[in-house]
Scaffold this motif. Structure first.
Motif, PDB file in Angstrom:
ATOM      1  N   UNK A 273       0.671  -1.178   0.105  1.00  0.00           N
ATOM      2  CA  UNK A 273       0.097  -0.050  -0.142  1.00  0.00           C
ATOM      3  C   UNK A 273       0.791   1.070   0.060  1.00  0.00           C
ATOM      4  N   UNK A 274       0.537   2.108  -0.989  1.00  0.00           N
ATOM      5  CA  UNK A 274       1.358   3.453  -0.942  1.00  0.00           C
ATOM      6  C   UNK A 274       0.585   4.583  -0.098  1.00  0.00           C
ATOM      7  N   UNK A 275      -0.628   4.150   0.211  1.00  0.00           N
ATOM      8  CA  UNK A 275      -1.345   5.199   1.083  1.00  0.00           C
ATOM      9  C   UNK A 275      -2.302   4.206   1.988  1.00  0.00           C
ATOM     10  N   UNK A 276      -2.220   4.886   3.350  1.00  0.00           N
ATOM     11  CA  UNK A 276      -3.236   4.048   4.205  1.00  0.00           C
ATOM     12  C   UNK A 276      -4.109   5.196   4.773  1.00  0.00           C
ATOM     13  N   UNK A 277      -5.611   4.610   4.641  1.00  0.00           N
ATOM     14  CA  UNK A 277      -6.569   5.505   5.097  1.00  0.00           C
ATOM     15  C   UNK A 277      -7.178   4.717   6.464  1.00  0.00           C
ATOM     16  N   UNK A 278      -7.194   5.569   7.742  1.00  0.00           N
ATOM     17  CA  UNK A 278      -7.432   5.055   8.943  1.00  0.00           C
ATOM     18  C   UNK A 278      -8.870   5.642   8.949  1.00  0.00           C
ATOM     19  N   UNK A 279     -10.107   4.643   9.392  1.00  0.00           N
ATOM     20  CA  UNK A 279     -11.275   4.742   9.511  1.00  0.00           C
ATOM     21  C   UNK A 279     -11.602   5.516  11.001  1.00  0.00           C
ATOM     22  N   UNK A 280     -12.680   6.269  10.877  1.00  0.00           N
ATOM     23  CA  UNK A 280     -13.345   6.799  12.166  1.00  0.00           C
ATOM     24  C   UNK A 280     -12.498   7.246  13.112  1.00  0.00           C
ATOM     25  N   UNK A 281     -11.426   8.324  12.638  1.00  0.00           N
ATOM     26  CA  UNK A 281     -10.336   9.047  13.543  1.00  0.00           C
ATOM     27  C   UNK A 281     -11.133  10.163  14.262  1.00  0.00           C
TER      28      UNK A 281
ATOM     29  N   UNK B 208       4.813   7.026   8.118  1.00  0.00           N
ATOM     30  CA  UNK B 208       6.022   7.972   8.095  1.00  0.00           C
ATOM     31  C   UNK B 208       7.256   7.589   8.720  1.00  0.00           C
ATOM     32  N   UNK B 209       7.137   7.007   9.700  1.00  0.00           N
ATOM     33  CA  UNK B 209       8.344   6.596  10.485  1.00  0.00           C
ATOM     34  C   UNK B 209       8.687   5.088  10.710  1.00  0.00           C
TER      35      UNK B 209
ATOM     36  N   UNK C 165      13.836   8.069   3.381  1.00  0.00           N
ATOM     37  CA  UNK C 165      13.927   7.606   2.266  1.00  0.00           C
ATOM     38  C   UNK C 165      13.083   6.237   2.188  1.00  0.00           C
ATOM     39  N   UNK C 166      13.269   5.719   3.345  1.00  0.00           N
ATOM     40  CA  UNK C 166      12.436   4.214   3.532  1.00  0.00           C
ATOM     41  C   UNK C 166      10.814   4.592   3.179  1.00  0.00           C
ATOM     42  N   UNK C 167      10.325   5.662   3.513  1.00  0.00           N
ATOM     43  CA  UNK C 167       9.011   5.901   3.355  1.00  0.00           C
ATOM     44  C   UNK C 167       8.639   7.027   2.396  1.00  0.00           C
ATOM     45  N   UNK C 168       9.389   7.074   1.262  1.00  0.00           N
ATOM     46  CA  UNK C 168       9.331   8.115   0.377  1.00  0.00           C
ATOM     47  C   UNK C 168       7.857   7.607  -0.453  1.00  0.00           C
ATOM     48  N   UNK C 169       7.158   8.660  -0.488  1.00  0.00           N
ATOM     49  CA  UNK C 169       5.960   8.440  -1.394  1.00  0.00           C
ATOM     50  C   UNK C 169       4.875   7.951  -0.472  1.00  0.00           C
ATOM     51  N   UNK C 170       5.216   7.853   0.668  1.00  0.00           N
ATOM     52  CA  UNK C 170       3.907   7.145   1.597  1.00  0.00           C
ATOM     53  C   UNK C 170       2.992   8.272   2.049  1.00  0.00           C
TER      54      UNK C 170
END
Length: 271
Positions: free
Chosen positions: A88-96, A110-111, A139-144
């Protein structure tokens, strides 16, 4: 030719387009590729999908330069790391609903792979990473991308604080859950609902963050909210669009053949 990444497009203020994909068939990706989408939305909150299937889909769509946005079942950082491992390149967290939840999601997206007490110290602002480790993690999380769902009045009331969390990339309004929480079930044209969504989108955009809303039906509402500043267009789903087109075509064919048209109600799937 490689296209700009989803994160780069959003950073540049561009509007990005996607749909929810329920099918786990790899062949479906060939159809999706012709639609000019920037991303596919894979929802593990409401759709039965195991870890192997999710990994397979993420790899297939990444190979076609279509970014997988994965919604996790709950705002759990360990699950977020798991779907990142899947591709997954993007994570969507529900009901924040709280700043603490947003920070946890930022930490996971990101970390990564930093965890535990040290990660908690970093996201709380109690520790600054040394340049070498900071460069490695960036660098490890580039584009996340870290995205959150706004789906309750509690989240709306806390929105200013939620949007302040460094590392958050954007919000997506969950209209079904939000309308229920507001006591206006599926009344998406109600003035109070529209006022709330407009406020959420504009606050996010004014902070330089991306914003969108997911609707299953026709394009009119998506066009409306683009006009109010939304730049993540999450439109419908493969199942809904297939069913919609199939019913329309069969109605035309049956009418031409002189047969009676009997259609069942569209099966609802709140995603």
């Amino acid at each position: 030719m490689m296209t700009d990444s989803l994160s780069q497009k959003l950073k540049n203020g561009a509007t990005v387009y996607g749909t929810c994909i329920l099918s786990t068939s790899p062949i479906w990706s060939k159809v999706v590729e012709t639609a000019g989408l920037d991303f596919v939305f894979l929802d593990t909150e409401h759709i039965p999908m195991d870890r192997t299937e999710l990994t397979f889909l993420c790899q297939v769509y990444n190979a076609r330069n279509i970014t997988p946005i994965v919604r996790i079942p709950s705002p759990d950082p360990y699950t977020a790391c798991m779907v990142k491992d899947a591709g997954a390149m993007a994570v969507l967290a529900p009901y924040i609903e709280s700043v603490a939840q947003v920070r946890q999601m930022v930490g996971a997206t990101k970390y990564r792979p930093l965890k535990g007490v040290r990660l908690q110290n970093v996201i709380n602002g109690d520790e600054t990473l040394k340049p070498e480790l900071k460069a490695y993690i960036e660098n490890f999380n580039r584009g996340s991308l870290c995205l959150i769902n706004i789906e309750s009045t509690v989240a709306v009331d806390a929105l200013d604080d939620l949007l302040q969390v460094e590392g958050l990339d954007g919000i997506i309004v969950g209209p079904h859950d939000l309308s229920i929480n507001m006591g206006l079930p599926e009344q998406y044209d109600h003035p109070d609902f529209e006022k709330t969504v407009k406020n959420v989108i504009q606050k996010a955009r004014n902070k330089g963050l991306a914003a969108g809303i997911h609707f299953p039906a026709g394009p009119d509402r998506q066009i409306k909210w683009i006009g109010e500043g939304a730049n993540i267009v999450l439109h419908s789903s493969d199942m809904f669009l297939f069913g919609q087109k199939l019913r329309e075509d069969l109605a035309l064919i049956k009418t031409a053949a002189g047969d009676t048209i009997i259609q069942a109600e569209n099966p609802g799937l709140a995603i």
